[in-house]
Design an enzyme around this catalytic site. Structure first.
Site, mmCIF file in Angstrom:
data_model
loop_
_atom_site.group_PDB
_atom_site.id
_atom_site.type_symbol
_atom_site.label_atom_id
_atom_site.label_comp_id
_atom_site.label_asym_id
_atom_site.label_seq_id
_atom_site.Cartn_x
_atom_site.Cartn_y
_atom_site.Cartn_z
ATOM 1 N N PHE A 143 -2.736 7.284 -4.752
ATOM 2 C CA PHE A 143 -3.838 6.906 -4.125
ATOM 3 C C PHE A 143 -4.947 7.576 -4.758
ATOM 4 O O PHE A 143 -4.986 8.687 -4.612
ATOM 5 C CB PHE A 143 -3.690 6.681 -2.748
ATOM 6 C CG PHE A 143 -2.815 5.507 -2.278
ATOM 7 C CD1 PHE A 143 -1.511 5.142 -2.919
ATOM 8 C CD2 PHE A 143 -3.110 4.876 -1.121
ATOM 9 C CE1 PHE A 143 -0.882 4.301 -2.347
ATOM 10 C CE2 PHE A 143 -2.145 3.770 -0.671
ATOM 11 C CZ PHE A 143 -1.117 3.300 -1.200
ATOM 12 N N GLU B 154 8.115 -3.664 -0.565
ATOM 13 C CA GLU B 154 8.121 -2.552 0.362
ATOM 14 C C GLU B 154 9.098 -2.442 1.380
ATOM 15 O O GLU B 154 9.318 -3.511 2.292
ATOM 16 C CB GLU B 154 6.682 -1.998 1.101
ATOM 17 C CG GLU B 154 6.623 -0.920 1.507
ATOM 18 C CD GLU B 154 5.323 -0.391 1.463
ATOM 19 O OE1 GLU B 154 4.827 0.736 1.850
ATOM 20 O OE2 GLU B 154 4.408 -0.838 0.597
#
Length: 320
Positions: A178, A96
């Protein structure tokens, strides 16, 4: 009968949502993904202390001033942990970009290129790495540029349909919509304690995105993420990929109940028309989606907080 984890692997590519080497060895996922929260936890594990020391030494060699040293050290640590994981899994690692860069396209591109350079200096080719970027408008634009350079991306903190449409338009390699955090928001907003798995708002969101992508022949991979329970996971059996935490992997491994395909790329069902997402339309759609706007902002804040905690823990080691 095989356990649920093995059955699921026959329908979906399973990705480990952890930086814990022991968990990755045990569950044998195809790919793995990390984020600042997972790296913060990993950095406390005995197995990674040599990597922490090497990262600090690298930061001291490359940096000028403590802030610069810590930026170099955290980048190196994420790469060293990624390299360790790649020695176990056959597929790819997602690494990330600093969440504090989520609204800066140029800085996100620069950081991604730097991470790839660090991987290549460790003998890891870019085709084994996905760069994780928050699904802001600026992040999606950065991903579009990186994809054109041959650096593939994983767009994370994706909660809304507008984000998914924009990512498809940009030609990103993979998205991580998500599930559990969407459920959290709806439980709080509705006052309900729970939802049946088939009615789970997060499950419905990922199913909608998956079917929209397949009906319109987008190549972007859909990887459901952020699960609260195995019911959510099983309702998405057949999704391209699912990234699952060790505790839920263990639950799946311990059950032998039958797993049925719920999503089928060859037979998508959607009522959504293909939607090319310009910036003004994207921002308006996000403004109209309170859940997506709130959870995206919260996710960026939380990842940024854990990035700072990681830097602070390394700063303490520098003092010692």
């Amino acid at each position: 009968m095989n356990n649920q984890l093995e059955q699921l692997k026959s329908l979906t590519t399973v990705v480990a949502d952890t930086g814990d080497i022991d968990a990755i060895r045990r569950y044998r996922p195809q790919d793995a993904t990390t984020n600042p929260t997972l790296l913060l936890k990993a950095a406390t594990l005995p197995a990674y202390q040599e990597h922490v020391k090497a990262a600090l030494d690298f930061g001291k060699q490359q940096g000028r001033g403590q802030t610069d040293i810590l930026h170099h050290a955290t980048d190196k640590l994420s790469v060293l942990i990624g390299k360790e994981i790649l020695g176990i899994i056959p597929g790819r690692i997602s690494t990330e970009v600093d969440a504090r860069l989520s609204f800066n396209t140029r800085a996100t591109v620069d950081k991604a290129q730097r991470l790839i350079e660090l991987y290549e200096s460790e003998g890891i080719s870019k085709d084994r790495v996905l760069i994780k970027i928050a699904s802001t408008w600026e992040g999606i634009r950065a991903a579009q540029k990186l994809e054109k350079e041959g650096i593939q991306t994983n767009l994370t903190l994706l909660f809304g349909f507008a984000q998914a449409c924009a990512c498809a338009d940009a030609g990103v390699y993979l998205i991580s919509p998500f599930v559990g955090r969407i459920l959290d928001w709806h439980k709080k907003a509705s006052g309900r304690d729970s939802y049946p798995a088939a009615e789970d708002p997060g499950v419905l969101s990922v199913s909608r995105i998956f079917n929209y992508y397949k009906a319109n022949n987008y190549n972007t991979v859909v990887m459901g993420a952020s699960f609260r329970n195995t019911g959510e996971i099983l309702e998405l059996a057949g999704c391209d990929r699912l990234t699952i935490s060790p505790n839920l992997l263990e639950e799946l491994e311990n059950s032998t109940e039958s797993v049925e395909r719920k999503l089928d790329a060859s037979n998508p069902s959607t009522n959504d028309q293909q939607n090319s997402m310009a910036e003004n339309a994207f921002r308006w759609a996000m403004n109209e989606d309170a859940m997506a706007t709130e959870k995206l902002a919260e996710g960026i804040r939380n990842f940024a907080t854990d990035q700072v905690k990681l830097e602070n823990s390394l700063a303490e080691l520098i003092k010692n």
